[in-house]
Structures are given as C-alpha cells and as structure tokens.
Design a protein around this motif. Structure first.
Motif, mmCIF file in Angstrom:
data_model
loop_
_atom_site.group_PDB
_atom_site.id
_atom_site.type_symbol
_atom_site.label_atom_id
_atom_site.label_comp_id
_atom_site.label_asym_id
_atom_site.label_seq_id
_atom_site.Cartn_x
_atom_site.Cartn_y
_atom_site.Cartn_z
ATOM 1 N N LEU A 109 5.557 -3.375 -6.949
ATOM 2 C CA LEU A 109 5.876 -4.355 -5.920
ATOM 3 C C LEU A 109 7.227 -5.005 -6.208
ATOM 4 O O LEU A 109 7.372 -5.770 -7.163
ATOM 5 C CB LEU A 109 4.771 -5.422 -5.880
ATOM 6 C CG LEU A 109 4.957 -6.605 -4.951
ATOM 7 C CD1 LEU A 109 5.003 -6.153 -3.497
ATOM 8 C CD2 LEU A 109 3.833 -7.627 -5.155
ATOM 9 N N ASN A 150 9.845 -6.957 1.429
ATOM 10 C CA ASN A 150 9.255 -6.474 0.184
ATOM 11 C C ASN A 150 9.269 -4.946 0.223
ATOM 12 O O ASN A 150 9.197 -4.353 1.298
ATOM 13 C CB ASN A 150 7.814 -6.940 0.036
ATOM 14 C CG ASN A 150 7.686 -8.443 -0.188
ATOM 15 O OD1 ASN A 150 8.618 -9.088 -0.644
ATOM 16 N ND2 ASN A 150 6.518 -8.985 0.140
ATOM 17 N N LEU A 204 7.313 -1.592 -1.539
ATOM 18 C CA LEU A 204 6.125 -1.238 -2.298
ATOM 19 C C LEU A 204 6.021 0.272 -2.494
ATOM 20 O O LEU A 204 6.443 1.045 -1.630
ATOM 21 C CB LEU A 204 4.847 -1.704 -1.585
ATOM 22 C CG LEU A 204 4.571 -3.194 -1.416
ATOM 23 C CD1 LEU A 204 5.438 -3.805 -0.335
ATOM 24 C CD2 LEU A 204 3.108 -3.423 -1.083
ATOM 25 N N PHE A 254 3.036 -11.535 0.122
ATOM 26 C CA PHE A 254 2.153 -10.421 -0.269
ATOM 27 C C PHE A 254 0.776 -10.933 -0.658
ATOM 28 O O PHE A 254 -0.251 -10.339 -0.290
ATOM 29 C CB PHE A 254 2.763 -9.623 -1.415
ATOM 30 C CG PHE A 254 1.874 -8.497 -1.868
ATOM 31 C CD1 PHE A 254 1.918 -7.267 -1.236
ATOM 32 C CD2 PHE A 254 0.964 -8.676 -2.901
ATOM 33 C CE1 PHE A 254 1.067 -6.232 -1.620
ATOM 34 C CE2 PHE A 254 0.115 -7.657 -3.295
ATOM 35 C CZ PHE A 254 0.163 -6.427 -2.651
ATOM 36 N N SER A 258 5.179 -6.156 -10.834
ATOM 37 C CA SER A 258 6.046 -6.831 -9.880
ATOM 38 C C SER A 258 7.396 -7.176 -10.490
ATOM 39 O O SER A 258 7.531 -7.372 -11.700
ATOM 40 C CB SER A 258 5.378 -8.111 -9.356
ATOM 41 O OG SER A 258 5.043 -8.985 -10.423
#
Length: 406
Positions: A233, A162, A164, A248, A182
């Motif tokens: 995200l 991921n 961020l 997450f 997201s």
C-alpha cells in the motif's frame, strides 16, 4: 467549560470529565499531555483529536484550545504558531457530496491567555496559575457568559491517489487474511526557498520508504508464496495528516477485519550503519517477539523510543490501522553508536527541507538491511498459524476494540 487537559483515561489517572456536565457546552483545554506516560500513550493524548473525541463522548458541541499556558512543544502550541496555521488550507478525503470527512466535535479555535481571560473573567487568574504549574492542577470551571462561534467553510476538490498491489495468499484458509506493508508516496512538493532551492525532494522521507516497499514486494514475488495475502500500500497525503491511509482504513479494498497487521515503512535515516532498531508500537501486541526475531536476524537488537517528545507513534500511516484495531509496527533504525548524531543532523538540517535529496551520504547497504528486517517481520506474520493480537489489557487494543490476547 475549562477542563484542564480535556482528557479521559482512568487507567492512567486522567479523568478531567469526572462529575462535570459538558452536554451542549464548548470545552476549553490546554495542550500537551501529563508527564510519565508511555511514549505512545503520550503521543496520542497530545493531539487535538483526543480532546475532540473525549468531548464528543460527553456531549459537548465544540472544543477550544488555550495556548501559551504550558511549555511549548508537540501538542502544546504557541499562539503565534497557531495563528499562522489557521491561514492554511486543510486537506482531507472527500465524502460523496464533496464535503470533507470529519469526526468528533469541531475544533472551533485557539485562544491566547488574554482571550481566555475575557471568556472566563475573574476566575481566570486562578485557572491560569494552576494550568502553568509543572504538574497541571486545576478544577473544572464554567465561564460566566456564553461564547458564540460563527464559521464559514469552503471546499476545493483536488485529486490524489493511493497505489495498491497484492500477492494472493497460497493457503486456502489463511489466504483470506491480509498483511499490509505501507509507505507514503508524497512529500511537501514546491515550497519556500532554502538557499535558493524550492524543490522539497523527499529522498529519505519517503522515497526510500517507497523503494523499500518495492524491494520487499520483489522478495515476496521471488520467494515461496506466502500463506496469507500481502497488500503493498503506497498512500498519498501522509504529510497532510495521514489522509491517504485514513481513506484506505475507512474504505479498505479487503475487509478490515481480515487485515491482521500493518508493517509501515517511513523515512528510514540511512546515513550511518545502524546498530539497533526502534519498533514504534511493536511491544503492544504479539508482534513483539516477531519483531525481536527479525532484527536479531540482521544482527541488531531493539531499543526504546529515543524521542518520545516527537510523538512519532501517531505521525505515520500505521496509526490509521491502529485506530481500526489492527496490530501495527513502524520500524526505524536506532540511535546507538553513530545513530544519535546522524538522526539529529538530518532532523535539524534536512527534515522537510529541499536538502532531503540524493546529495546526502546515503549508505545503500543499510537500505538492504532495513528491507531485510521488515521483510522478515511481514514474512513471519504471513506464514504464522495464528494472527497477531493485542497484548492482554493493552491500552490501544482496548481503546480501538482490537482482537485481544486472553
């Protein structure tokens, strides 16, 4: 034990476990969901996870699906399609010991009707007849014998990340709370050749979502600092079962109780000038009026889910936030005017195919409108004096123990 749909939601007249003791037993169910339910609820009930959760609550040790008894569709698989799927690897995030994460009781397998007949014996013809009716009508039944299951699982580690980024909130109190935007950064990759092409590019799904996330971040960066913090995200492995967002949600970088909302950007189909928008999950919380103002600000209105049979509500990353009690919305261009044909053309021809690339007739100015609508939503949430809450008595707010309006 055969328990029909294997679902439990008394508020919608579903209680397949009423007066049934399945403790220590294996539960068998048919797929799909009853007709007449709100689209988001139907989408949730259509999954195996809903059956696994209900079975676990009642002490079952496993669940088995029975295929081909009801009309095929999402949540009601054919035995042939399931057989192919069992040969594929499943991907999930790893526990510290290297095993895969799992919740609820295990899905042990899928039976064909012939296999179910062997398990349930002479009571099976009546069960199958009742299960095949337009309105499922069966009573729970216990198999005459027992079913033994042996399974072996191996784990193969793979790495995926991921990504961020955060803009801290400017308010000394509200800044401790977070609004998430997201999108997912993965697609299918290299796959079966279609017209000689094996590269599944993912331009609309979800390259444009990631681009929209970046553009929204630029707008926040150049505007007045938001009062609440904004977390951008970009999650991995959405196509493998919302894996990155699930990781997450279970390992958040900020306290999950301080995440006030998720605004999800996934696969906007931008091959036409959209005249309306669809807000999946938007009317279930106090996000509803915020969303309505945002889309009105770009000159369109809201329309209901035009494809409830596709169970879109549970198929994108916002749903992992819903499962943690966080009010969330997934906004899509709607199907008024040219939208219906454009969406059907993409879904029929290029969805999860190599031709989801930049040769499509993408209208970039519609991308600007899409970003604008989502930015307006996130901006109002970020600066509002009160955090969003679920509407009083909302099914998902109750199901996942979210903050509820009084």
């Amino acid at each position: 034990m055969f328990v029909g749909y294997g679902l439990e939601a008394p508020q919608y007249g579903l209680n397949d476990y009423a007066a049934v003791d399945v403790h220590g037993k294996i539960v068998a169910y048919v797929g799909g969901a009853p007709a007449g339910l709100p689209s988001e609820v139907s989408a949730t009930f259509g999954s195996a996870a809903a059956r696994q959760s209900a079975a676990a609550k009642h002490g079952a040790v496993g669940v088995i699906a029975i295929a081909d008894l009801r009309k095929t569709g999402r949540g009601a698989p054919s035995f042939a399609s399931v057989t192919k799927g069992y040969a594929a690897e499943r991907i999930t995030w790893a526990n510290p010991d290297g095993t895969g994460s799992a919740t609820g009781v295990p899905l042990l397998g899928t039976l064909s009707p012939a296999g179910a007949a062997k398990v349930f014996g002479r009571v099976w013809p009546a069960l199958a007849k009742g299960a095949a009716r337009k309105t499922l009508k069966v009573r729970p039944a216990t198999a005459a014998g027992t079913l033994s299951i042996a399974s072996a699982t191996t784990f193969r580690p793979i790495a995926s990340s991921n990504v961020l980024g955060m803009i801290p909130g400017s308010d000394p109190v509200l800044g401790k709370e977070t609004v998430v935007l997201s999108a997912h950064l993965d697609h299918v990759g290299v796959g079966k050749a279609v017209n000689g092409d094996t590269i599944y590019n993912g331009a609309l799904d979800d390259g444009i979502g990631i681009a929209s996330l970046i553009e929204a971040a630029k707008r926040f960066k150049t505007a007045t600092p938001p009062k609440r913090s904004i977390l951008f995200l970009a999650v991995t492995a959405e196509e493998k079962g919302l894996v990155g967002s699930d990781y997450f949600a279970n390992h958040p970088t900020v306290p999950i109780g301080d995440i006030v909302a998720d605004v999800n950007l996934d696969m906007p189909i931008l091959t036409y000038k959209f005249e309306d928008m669809v807000a999946f999950g938007g009317d279930r919380s106090t996000l509803g009026p915020i969303i309505a103002r945002a889309v009105a600000g770009i000159g369109v209105g809201l329309s209901p889910d035009p494809m409830p049979e596709q169970a879109i509500f549970v198929r994108s990353d916002h749903y992992r936030f819903v499962q943690k009690g966080v009010p969330s919305v997934f906004l899509w261009p709607g199907q008024k005017g040219p939208g219906k044909v454009a969406v059907e053309t993409f879904m029929d021809n290029c969805y999860h195919k190599p031709c989801d690339d930049l040769t499509q007739p993408i209208l970039w100015d519609q991308g600007v409108r899409f970003v604008d609508a989502n930015y307006r939503i996130a901006r109002e949430i970020a600066d509002a004096p009160q955090r969003p809450v679920w509407n009083k008595g909302d099914y998902f707010g109750l199901l996942f123990d979210g903050r509820m309006a009084r």
